[in-house]
Structures are given as structure tokens and as C-alpha cells.
Design a protein around this motif. Sequence first.
Motif, PDB file in Angstrom:
ATOM      1  N   THR A  38       3.103   7.472   2.832  1.00  0.00           N
ATOM      2  CA  THR A  38       3.396   7.585   4.260  1.00  0.00           C
ATOM      3  C   THR A  38       2.162   7.999   5.059  1.00  0.00           C
ATOM      4  O   THR A  38       1.853   7.374   6.078  1.00  0.00           O
ATOM      5  CB  THR A  38       4.560   8.567   4.482  1.00  0.00           C
ATOM      6  OG1 THR A  38       5.701   8.126   3.733  1.00  0.00           O
ATOM      7  CG2 THR A  38       4.934   8.642   5.957  1.00  0.00           C
TER       8      THR A  38
ATOM      9  N   GLN B 104      -1.559   1.971  10.451  1.00  0.00           N
ATOM     10  CA  GLN B 104      -0.537   1.149  11.112  1.00  0.00           C
ATOM     11  C   GLN B 104      -1.006   0.555  12.440  1.00  0.00           C
ATOM     12  O   GLN B 104      -0.839  -0.642  12.691  1.00  0.00           O
ATOM     13  CB  GLN B 104       0.744   1.966  11.321  1.00  0.00           C
ATOM     14  CG  GLN B 104       1.912   1.140  11.874  1.00  0.00           C
ATOM     15  CD  GLN B 104       3.188   1.964  12.016  1.00  0.00           C
ATOM     16  OE1 GLN B 104       3.138   3.185  12.126  1.00  0.00           O
ATOM     17  NE2 GLN B 104       4.326   1.294  12.022  1.00  0.00           N
TER      18      GLN B 104
ATOM     19  N   SER C  41       0.835  -1.202   0.000  1.00  0.00           N
ATOM     20  CA  SER C  41       0.000   0.000   0.000  1.00  0.00           C
ATOM     21  C   SER C  41       0.867   1.247   0.000  1.00  0.00           C
ATOM     22  O   SER C  41       1.919   1.289   0.636  1.00  0.00           O
ATOM     23  CB  SER C  41      -0.932  -0.009   1.205  1.00  0.00           C
ATOM     24  OG  SER C  41      -1.895  -1.023   1.036  1.00  0.00           O
TER      25      SER C  41
ATOM     26  N   THR D  27       6.467   2.995   0.640  1.00  0.00           N
ATOM     27  CA  THR D  27       6.890   4.276   1.205  1.00  0.00           C
ATOM     28  C   THR D  27       8.199   4.005   1.937  1.00  0.00           C
ATOM     29  O   THR D  27       8.380   2.933   2.507  1.00  0.00           O
ATOM     30  CB  THR D  27       5.855   4.866   2.191  1.00  0.00           C
ATOM     31  OG1 THR D  27       6.537   5.548   3.278  1.00  0.00           O
ATOM     32  CG2 THR D  27       4.968   3.805   2.804  1.00  0.00           C
TER      33      THR D  27
ATOM     34  N   GLN E 285       1.090  -5.820   7.430  1.00  0.00           N
ATOM     35  CA  GLN E 285       1.098  -4.602   6.607  1.00  0.00           C
ATOM     36  C   GLN E 285       2.475  -4.635   5.937  1.00  0.00           C
ATOM     37  O   GLN E 285       3.433  -4.045   6.392  1.00  0.00           O
ATOM     38  CB  GLN E 285       0.935  -3.368   7.502  1.00  0.00           C
ATOM     39  CG  GLN E 285       0.870  -2.035   6.795  1.00  0.00           C
ATOM     40  CD  GLN E 285       0.843  -0.869   7.778  1.00  0.00           C
ATOM     41  OE1 GLN E 285       1.086  -1.037   8.981  1.00  0.00           O
ATOM     42  NE2 GLN E 285       0.560   0.323   7.305  1.00  0.00           N
TER      43      GLN E 285
ATOM     44  N   THR F 123       4.282  -4.544  10.686  1.00  0.00           N
ATOM     45  CA  THR F 123       4.509  -3.558   9.629  1.00  0.00           C
ATOM     46  C   THR F 123       5.945  -3.648   9.127  1.00  0.00           C
ATOM     47  O   THR F 123       6.884  -3.593   9.925  1.00  0.00           O
ATOM     48  CB  THR F 123       4.258  -2.126  10.155  1.00  0.00           C
ATOM     49  OG1 THR F 123       2.920  -2.024  10.636  1.00  0.00           O
ATOM     50  CG2 THR F 123       4.475  -1.099   9.062  1.00  0.00           C
TER      51      THR F 123
ATOM     52  N   TRP G 273       8.925   2.533   9.464  1.00  0.00           N
ATOM     53  CA  TRP G 273       8.463   1.174   9.161  1.00  0.00           C
ATOM     54  C   TRP G 273       9.428   0.110   9.686  1.00  0.00           C
ATOM     55  O   TRP G 273       9.086  -1.057   9.763  1.00  0.00           O
ATOM     56  CB  TRP G 273       8.248   0.985   7.661  1.00  0.00           C
ATOM     57  CG  TRP G 273       7.468   2.074   6.997  1.00  0.00           C
ATOM     58  CD1 TRP G 273       7.770   2.684   5.821  1.00  0.00           C
ATOM     59  CD2 TRP G 273       6.248   2.690   7.444  1.00  0.00           C
ATOM     60  NE1 TRP G 273       6.830   3.643   5.517  1.00  0.00           N
ATOM     61  CE2 TRP G 273       5.888   3.677   6.489  1.00  0.00           C
ATOM     62  CE3 TRP G 273       5.430   2.510   8.558  1.00  0.00           C
ATOM     63  CZ2 TRP G 273       4.753   4.469   6.610  1.00  0.00           C
ATOM     64  CZ3 TRP G 273       4.297   3.320   8.690  1.00  0.00           C
ATOM     65  CH2 TRP G 273       3.964   4.270   7.735  1.00  0.00           C
TER      66      TRP G 273
ATOM     67  N   ILE H  18       5.302  -2.170   2.366  1.00  0.00           N
ATOM     68  CA  ILE H  18       4.523  -1.002   1.987  1.00  0.00           C
ATOM     69  C   ILE H  18       5.360  -0.061   1.117  1.00  0.00           C
ATOM     70  O   ILE H  18       6.576   0.007   1.240  1.00  0.00           O
ATOM     71  CB  ILE H  18       3.936  -0.282   3.214  1.00  0.00           C
ATOM     72  CG1 ILE H  18       5.006  -0.009   4.274  1.00  0.00           C
ATOM     73  CG2 ILE H  18       2.833  -1.126   3.809  1.00  0.00           C
ATOM     74  CD1 ILE H  18       4.460   0.586   5.537  1.00  0.00           C
TER      75      ILE H  18
ATOM     76  N   SER I 134      -1.062   7.601   4.413  1.00  0.00           N
ATOM     77  CA  SER I 134      -2.061   6.520   4.405  1.00  0.00           C
ATOM     78  C   SER I 134      -1.636   5.355   5.277  1.00  0.00           C
ATOM     79  O   SER I 134      -2.431   4.807   6.047  1.00  0.00           O
ATOM     80  CB  SER I 134      -2.302   6.047   2.970  1.00  0.00           C
ATOM     81  OG  SER I 134      -2.924   7.056   2.205  1.00  0.00           O
ATOM     82  N   ASN I 135      -0.369   4.951   5.167  1.00  0.00           N
ATOM     83  CA  ASN I 135       0.100   3.817   5.956  1.00  0.00           C
ATOM     84  C   ASN I 135       0.227   4.160   7.441  1.00  0.00           C
ATOM     85  O   ASN I 135       0.019   3.305   8.292  1.00  0.00           O
ATOM     86  CB  ASN I 135       1.432   3.304   5.396  1.00  0.00           C
ATOM     87  CG  ASN I 135       1.225   2.381   4.208  1.00  0.00           C
ATOM     88  OD1 ASN I 135       0.782   1.248   4.358  1.00  0.00           O
ATOM     89  ND2 ASN I 135       1.514   2.883   3.003  1.00  0.00           N
TER      90      ASN I 135
END
Length: 409
Positions: A116, A123, A113, A138, A133, A152, A143, A136, A118-119
Motif C-alpha cells: 500500500t 499512483q 506491484s 495490496t 498500474q 489504477t 484502488w 496491484i 509503495s503503490n
Amino acid sequence: MSFVSRRLAAFSTAIILLGVSGSGASAQRKYDPGATDTEIKIGNIMPYSGPASAYGVIGRTEAAFFRKVNAEGGINGRKINFISYDDAYSPPKAVEQARKLVESDGVLLIFGSLGTPSNTAIQKYMNTKKVPQLFISTGATKWNDPQNFPWTMGWQPNYQNEARIYAKYILKEKPNARIAVLYQDDDYGKDYLRGLMDGLGDSAASKIVVKDAYEVAEPTIDSHIVKMKSLGADVFVDITTPKFAAQAIRKAAEIGWRPLHLLNIVSSSIGAVIKPAGLENAQNIISVAYLMDPLDPQWKDDPGMKAFDEFLAKDFPGGDRADSFVVTGYNMAQTLVQVLKQCGDNLTRENVMKQAAGLKDFRTANLLPGIKINTSQIDFAPIKQVRLRRFKGDRWELFGPLLSAEIGG
């Protein structure tokens, strides 16, 4: 007991043992929601619309790659069901889509996905639900925090250290620099800014003449560029997403501002940014890379590039070879496929994260030579090296050695 009775008893025992071993074999198959004997359900959230829609091609590329995998028999006999939703680069919409994927669609994990903001928004939800997750799209430094967010994991090199690399380059090439920084006013922009400030160290205060933030809702950043020129800046650190990066390159050329221009990697796509801005306007821009550029002739005979070209021709004919986001999606999807292969018949969410944290010297098709993916239970940063590159003519030219993109590297 007679001989016949003993034979019957032994035969019965054998049948029972056979039944136990048979049920044991089937019991070895472990599934969480989203996985069955025939299917692996993968969720994804992309900005197919909105101010960051240029990134949407990453999701479309991944979908094409998974169709290719399915046509070739799937992963350990299971087909991938890739469910991708649009969040328009809006954090509240991302939360809505994540809930839908987990609670309604019942995906095994959410993969790749983008963004930054949005995640960041999803999170805590993903970690509370204990749903991966994974990988991702980004490069935010946050992360890589397996202790606090064990569900994540990022994929690409982190933003802070990319910015540190730019800072070192500025200090070496322009020791008397007057630096203008344009950054997106969110976690993505601030992560880069933090790395730049760290890299410049004590000289940051004297060298940076302006730090200008923009909002994604702004239709244009032209006024920011005019302001930076007026302040006499001769170095431009450009922390923008594709739409605004193209505007910045174009406007700088229009007003005759020719600073040393350092462009963050997330907006370095020739197809999505440089061509729309005008090739002639982008000459000598500096960025970094960790993946091969399909437009660089040195990779013409590379087996990984040939495989990529075959994928475009056969599986994704609508993909733009000049768009580095296509290469990104192609290589990210390969990383997920490797993890799922390693999972075997244990397709639990816990095992997905265990395998993702157990990648050893793994290489996707188009990583630059010398770059390998390594992870562990305490290291959730798969790709840690980059090379500098300069835009010349109609393509990027790599220069210098591999540089560490690890914290403190």
C-alpha cells in the motif's frame, strides 16, 4: 475504351484495393510503448529485500509463470518481457523504480506491484503518465476509484471489508470482548483499522482497550504484545506484515497470552508466517481466504490444484507449496494473461485498462468455489468475496458461507 484497356483498368483497381485492404489489416495492430509484434514489456516492483521481503516470492512466481507462457508460445504470438525491480518496501524507492520502468525501460504497464505505501507513492505519477498500474498486490480500498484514478486497479478483496468481517465475527462470538489492535502505522494499517471501527460501530469505543501502531523499521514488536496482555485484552486483531505477524504469534505464546486472534489475510501464509512462528503457537487463529490452500486435502483432485502442482514441478521447482504467496502470484499472473489475450492486436494502454475493466465471471485456477472475477468501468474491485477460516493442526480449515467483501457488504 477497348476491352483490353477496360480489363487493365479493372486489374489495376483490384491491385489498389488489395493494397488498401492489406495496409488496413496491418493498421489494425495498435501499439503503445512496451508492445510490438513480438513482445509485451511488463513492469513490476517487489520488496525482494527489507522488512516485507517475504512477499518477494510473489514476483518470483509471476516471473516463472510468464516464462511458462512464453515457452508455450506467448500471448497472441508475443512473448512477455517481465522486468521486476526491488523497492525494499520503501515508497521513495518505489517512485524511483516506477520512473525507471516507464521512462527508461518503456513498459506497457506496471503489474502486481506490492504494498500500500509503495503503490500510494506512485499512483499519481502512473495516472498522470496514463500508464496502467494494474492488479496491484495490496487490498487497500482506495484502488477502486476509477473516477479519480482510472489507470489504477487492485485485485484482491479490500482491507476495510475484511476488517468489517472480523468485527462482525467478534460481535457474534465475544459480545463482551476487550479488543487489542496492533497495526502498521501507514495507509495499509489504517485502512484495516478504519474497517474494524466501522464494523464495530458504536461499541468500538467501549470494546477496544488499546490501538497500538508500530513502524516497519522496528526490529521487533514484542513490547506491543506484552502491553496488550497487561491491559487484559482477550481479542487480538493483528494487522501486521509477515515478519511481525510471526513475531506476534510467537511472543503471545511465550508469555501465555491466548486471546481470540484474528490475523489479516496478507500474513496468513503457512510457509512464510505460521511455520516460522510455530504451528503449536498458531492454533485457532482466525483469518479469511479467497484462494484454495494447497495444504487443504479437499482440493487434492481439483483440476486447478493439479495444474498448480504441475506448474511447481515443471516451472517453479523452488516454490514452496505451503507458501500462499506462491498461489497468489500464480493466480494474479493468470488474470493479467487473460486481459492481454482480450487485447488481441490492440496493445494500447487505454485498451489494456478497457479490457481489465471488462472481465466477466472470469476464474483463475485456484479461486475458491463460487468466487468469480467481475469488473466494469465503475467497478475496479476484481475479487469481492472471502470465507472465514481457522488454523487447526497444520493447516487452515474453512468454515461458514461466502461473505461479501464489497463496501457495505
